[in-house]
Design a protein around this motif. Sequence first.
Motif, PDB file in Angstrom:
ATOM      1  N   THR A 283     -67.402 110.227  -0.319  1.00  0.00           N
ATOM      2  CA  THR A 283     -66.280 109.692  -1.093  1.00  0.00           C
ATOM      3  C   THR A 283     -65.032 109.638  -0.220  1.00  0.00           C
ATOM      4  O   THR A 283     -64.321 108.638  -0.198  1.00  0.00           O
ATOM      5  CB  THR A 283     -66.028 110.582  -2.328  1.00  0.00           C
ATOM      6  OG1 THR A 283     -67.279 110.813  -2.934  1.00  0.00           O
ATOM      7  CG2 THR A 283     -65.073 109.951  -3.300  1.00  0.00           C
ATOM      8  N   GLN A 284     -64.815 110.734   0.521  1.00  0.00           N
ATOM      9  CA  GLN A 284     -63.629 110.771   1.391  1.00  0.00           C
ATOM     10  C   GLN A 284     -63.692 109.699   2.463  1.00  0.00           C
ATOM     11  O   GLN A 284     -62.719 108.988   2.710  1.00  0.00           O
ATOM     12  CB  GLN A 284     -63.572 112.114   2.121  1.00  0.00           C
ATOM     13  CG  GLN A 284     -63.015 113.254   1.319  1.00  0.00           C
ATOM     14  CD  GLN A 284     -63.060 114.531   2.172  1.00  0.00           C
ATOM     15  OE1 GLN A 284     -62.801 114.505   3.365  1.00  0.00           O
ATOM     16  NE2 GLN A 284     -63.401 115.642   1.544  1.00  0.00           N
ATOM     17  N   LEU A 285     -64.872 109.594   3.098  1.00  0.00           N
ATOM     18  CA  LEU A 285     -64.984 108.624   4.194  1.00  0.00           C
ATOM     19  C   LEU A 285     -64.790 107.203   3.671  1.00  0.00           C
ATOM     20  O   LEU A 285     -64.011 106.423   4.228  1.00  0.00           O
ATOM     21  CB  LEU A 285     -66.355 108.752   4.876  1.00  0.00           C
ATOM     22  CG  LEU A 285     -66.599 107.779   6.034  1.00  0.00           C
ATOM     23  CD1 LEU A 285     -65.648 108.048   7.199  1.00  0.00           C
ATOM     24  CD2 LEU A 285     -68.037 107.837   6.531  1.00  0.00           C
ATOM     25  N   ALA A 286     -65.494 106.889   2.590  1.00  0.00           N
ATOM     26  CA  ALA A 286     -65.440 105.521   2.072  1.00  0.00           C
ATOM     27  C   ALA A 286     -64.036 105.174   1.600  1.00  0.00           C
ATOM     28  O   ALA A 286     -63.515 104.088   1.879  1.00  0.00           O
ATOM     29  CB  ALA A 286     -66.446 105.372   0.934  1.00  0.00           C
ATOM     30  N   LYS A 287     -63.402 106.125   0.912  1.00  0.00           N
ATOM     31  CA  LYS A 287     -62.052 105.836   0.400  1.00  0.00           C
ATOM     32  C   LYS A 287     -61.057 105.674   1.546  1.00  0.00           C
ATOM     33  O   LYS A 287     -60.258 104.743   1.566  1.00  0.00           O
ATOM     34  CB  LYS A 287     -61.587 106.967  -0.522  1.00  0.00           C
ATOM     35  CG  LYS A 287     -62.240 106.906  -1.881  1.00  0.00           C
ATOM     36  CD  LYS A 287     -61.609 107.913  -2.797  1.00  0.00           C
ATOM     37  CE  LYS A 287     -62.147 107.745  -4.208  1.00  0.00           C
ATOM     38  NZ  LYS A 287     -61.649 108.758  -5.123  1.00  0.00           N
ATOM     39  N   GLN A 288     -61.115 106.607   2.489  1.00  0.00           N
ATOM     40  CA  GLN A 288     -60.150 106.525   3.593  1.00  0.00           C
ATOM     41  C   GLN A 288     -60.388 105.267   4.433  1.00  0.00           C
ATOM     42  O   GLN A 288     -59.450 104.653   4.920  1.00  0.00           O
ATOM     43  CB  GLN A 288     -60.228 107.774   4.471  1.00  0.00           C
ATOM     44  CG  GLN A 288     -59.688 108.999   3.746  1.00  0.00           C
ATOM     45  CD  GLN A 288     -59.498 110.184   4.685  1.00  0.00           C
ATOM     46  OE1 GLN A 288     -59.296 110.029   5.874  1.00  0.00           O
ATOM     47  NE2 GLN A 288     -59.554 111.383   4.147  1.00  0.00           N
ATOM     48  N   ALA A 289     -61.659 104.901   4.579  1.00  0.00           N
ATOM     49  CA  ALA A 289     -61.945 103.689   5.357  1.00  0.00           C
ATOM     50  C   ALA A 289     -61.439 102.457   4.608  1.00  0.00           C
ATOM     51  O   ALA A 289     -60.894 101.528   5.215  1.00  0.00           O
ATOM     52  CB  ALA A 289     -63.434 103.569   5.623  1.00  0.00           C
ATOM     53  N   ALA A 290     -61.597 102.459   3.292  1.00  0.00           N
ATOM     54  CA  ALA A 290     -61.095 101.337   2.491  1.00  0.00           C
ATOM     55  C   ALA A 290     -59.575 101.238   2.630  1.00  0.00           C
ATOM     56  O   ALA A 290     -59.010 100.146   2.757  1.00  0.00           O
ATOM     57  CB  ALA A 290     -61.497 101.513   1.035  1.00  0.00           C
ATOM     58  N   GLU A 291     -58.940 102.392   2.627  1.00  0.00           N
ATOM     59  CA  GLU A 291     -57.479 102.410   2.751  1.00  0.00           C
ATOM     60  C   GLU A 291     -57.046 101.913   4.136  1.00  0.00           C
ATOM     61  O   GLU A 291     -56.122 101.106   4.269  1.00  0.00           O
ATOM     62  CB  GLU A 291     -56.966 103.834   2.479  1.00  0.00           C
ATOM     63  CG  GLU A 291     -57.115 104.211   1.009  1.00  0.00           C
ATOM     64  CD  GLU A 291     -57.112 105.710   0.723  1.00  0.00           C
ATOM     65  OE1 GLU A 291     -56.917 106.500   1.678  1.00  0.00           O
ATOM     66  OE2 GLU A 291     -57.300 106.084  -0.452  1.00  0.00           O
ATOM     67  N   ALA A 292     -57.750 102.385   5.144  1.00  0.00           N
ATOM     68  CA  ALA A 292     -57.409 101.972   6.514  1.00  0.00           C
ATOM     69  C   ALA A 292     -57.653 100.479   6.700  1.00  0.00           C
ATOM     70  O   ALA A 292     -56.830  99.772   7.289  1.00  0.00           O
ATOM     71  CB  ALA A 292     -58.245 102.765   7.514  1.00  0.00           C
ATOM     72  N   ALA A 293     -58.785 100.001   6.179  1.00  0.00           N
ATOM     73  CA  ALA A 293     -59.117  98.580   6.351  1.00  0.00           C
ATOM     74  C   ALA A 293     -58.067  97.712   5.667  1.00  0.00           C
ATOM     75  O   ALA A 293     -57.663  96.674   6.195  1.00  0.00           O
ATOM     76  CB  ALA A 293     -60.500  98.302   5.770  1.00  0.00           C
ATOM     77  N   THR A 294     -57.612  98.137   4.509  1.00  0.00           N
ATOM     78  CA  THR A 294     -56.618  97.338   3.803  1.00  0.00           C
ATOM     79  C   THR A 294     -55.308  97.319   4.570  1.00  0.00           C
ATOM     80  O   THR A 294     -54.624  96.298   4.632  1.00  0.00           O
ATOM     81  CB  THR A 294     -56.410  97.884   2.384  1.00  0.00           C
ATOM     82  OG1 THR A 294     -57.694  98.091   1.814  1.00  0.00           O
ATOM     83  CG2 THR A 294     -55.642  96.915   1.530  1.00  0.00           C
ATOM     84  N   LYS A 295     -54.976  98.458   5.152  1.00  0.00           N
ATOM     85  CA  LYS A 295     -53.762  98.490   5.978  1.00  0.00           C
ATOM     86  C   LYS A 295     -53.878  97.523   7.147  1.00  0.00           C
ATOM     87  O   LYS A 295     -52.954  96.767   7.443  1.00  0.00           O
ATOM     88  CB  LYS A 295     -53.527  99.897   6.524  1.00  0.00           C
ATOM     89  CG  LYS A 295     -52.767 100.784   5.581  1.00  0.00           C
ATOM     90  CD  LYS A 295     -52.094 101.907   6.347  1.00  0.00           C
ATOM     91  CE  LYS A 295     -51.054 102.558   5.450  1.00  0.00           C
ATOM     92  NZ  LYS A 295     -50.329 103.615   6.106  1.00  0.00           N
ATOM     93  N   LEU A 296     -55.039  97.577   7.807  1.00  0.00           N
ATOM     94  CA  LEU A 296     -55.235  96.675   8.947  1.00  0.00           C
ATOM     95  C   LEU A 296     -55.152  95.219   8.476  1.00  0.00           C
ATOM     96  O   LEU A 296     -54.552  94.377   9.131  1.00  0.00           O
ATOM     97  CB  LEU A 296     -56.604  96.923   9.597  1.00  0.00           C
ATOM     98  CG  LEU A 296     -56.715  98.174  10.463  1.00  0.00           C
ATOM     99  CD1 LEU A 296     -58.162  98.395  10.900  1.00  0.00           C
ATOM    100  CD2 LEU A 296     -55.825  98.068  11.702  1.00  0.00           C
ATOM    101  N   ALA A 297     -55.756  94.949   7.323  1.00  0.00           N
ATOM    102  CA  ALA A 297     -55.747  93.583   6.792  1.00  0.00           C
ATOM    103  C   ALA A 297     -54.324  93.117   6.516  1.00  0.00           C
ATOM    104  O   ALA A 297     -54.006  91.942   6.641  1.00  0.00           O
ATOM    105  CB  ALA A 297     -56.575  93.511   5.526  1.00  0.00           C
ATOM    106  N   ARG A 298     -53.471  94.052   6.133  1.00  0.00           N
ATOM    107  CA  ARG A 298     -52.086  93.696   5.827  1.00  0.00           C
ATOM    108  C   ARG A 298     -51.181  93.872   7.041  1.00  0.00           C
ATOM    109  O   ARG A 298     -49.958  93.868   6.909  1.00  0.00           O
ATOM    110  CB  ARG A 298     -51.578  94.556   4.671  1.00  0.00           C
ATOM    111  CG  ARG A 298     -52.237  94.196   3.346  1.00  0.00           C
ATOM    112  CD  ARG A 298     -51.717  95.036   2.191  1.00  0.00           C
ATOM    113  NE  ARG A 298     -52.188  94.499   0.918  1.00  0.00           N
ATOM    114  CZ  ARG A 298     -52.566  95.235  -0.113  1.00  0.00           C
ATOM    115  NH1 ARG A 298     -52.536  96.556  -0.029  1.00  0.00           N
ATOM    116  NH2 ARG A 298     -52.964  94.668  -1.225  1.00  0.00           N
TER     117      ARG A 298
END
Length: 352
Positions: A283-298
């Motif tokens: 859960t931690q990995l997936a959530k943090q990766a989702a957060e990081a990916a969205t930051k990169l996308a933005r």
Amino acid sequence: MKFRIFLVLASCITSVVTGLVLSRVGSSPESAKSRTKPLIGLSMDTLKEERWQGDRDLFVARARELGADVLVQSANSDDTRQISDVQALISRRVDVLVIVPHNGGAMAKAVNMAHDAGIPVLAYDRLITDCDLDLYMTFDNVKVGELQAQFLVDRLPKDRKSKIVRIFGAKTDNNALLFKKGQDNVLKPLINSGRIDVVHEDWTQDWKPENAKKIANAAITKAGSDFDAILASNDGTAGGAIQALSEEGVAGRILVTGQDAELSACQRIVNGTQAMTIYKPLTQLAKQAAEAATKLARSKPLFALGKIDNGKNEVPSILLDVVVVTKDNMMDTVIKDGFHTAADVYGDRPPP
Ligand code: BGC
């Protein structure tokens, strides 16, 4: 291509916040500029093992919460297919790519293709080697191997030489090499001093349980069932090995390790045929990766605490911690965390 990812030295890994996903496969490509939501491409090696379905679902759910869309592809353990999956995601003009590589070496090409299109790449769980990877998020994989081996060393007979079988993961997966490295850190001195004898060892092609079963069968053909433990690198390979032991009538007598806290492995642990697993809080990995990916996308800046050498560069990296699970702490770990329910793990029996 440079994206704004900063390495930080201290414990200031601020929440990697941003948003994500919703499957948009099938809709027509939009230009990145005309989109209001960030679009993330998630290219996965496989969805066959339980954990990867969890990774995908958690990632997508967090992305959605954060207001991003996600396109998901799974390559069925095929490098050529994974390259064409990435090509398809690039042609859909994703803002960022998240890749779980089947083959960490082969996917360098995918990273180069993405960079040519101006798209940053995050490697998820498994490293992509020899390329300018932007970010790597994973668990402490060397520690996973060390914990597996130490668990056995603590329980092997002290009054005689112990005999073990080693079942490694897929050679194409950099994690499999790291798990072995961690195991070697603990075992090598004991192997060198003659306290531990490795009666058989092999790599499991594509991490498939049926291939692990063949390795366990080969060990039994060579040494009979006269060994103390099977150091299996994950729960899938443990499952295959335990099947071979069951057919010999020795399951439960020989210690077997694992990793992933898959439901079937947790059930085997409470039933006594598997000795341990490693719980990696997905859960931690997936959530943090989702957060990081969205930051990169933005195109927002991102902070990473660590760095890992991928053969070409020091890649900004985030490593999460892992936990040993046995029948004694099952309730306090995976069940307390809501990873599995007590009813699913214990069935009709009352939990302890
Ligand atoms: C992952 C493990 C998984 C294995 C097989 C590794 O890269 O870290 O959690 O069991 O692949 O899919």
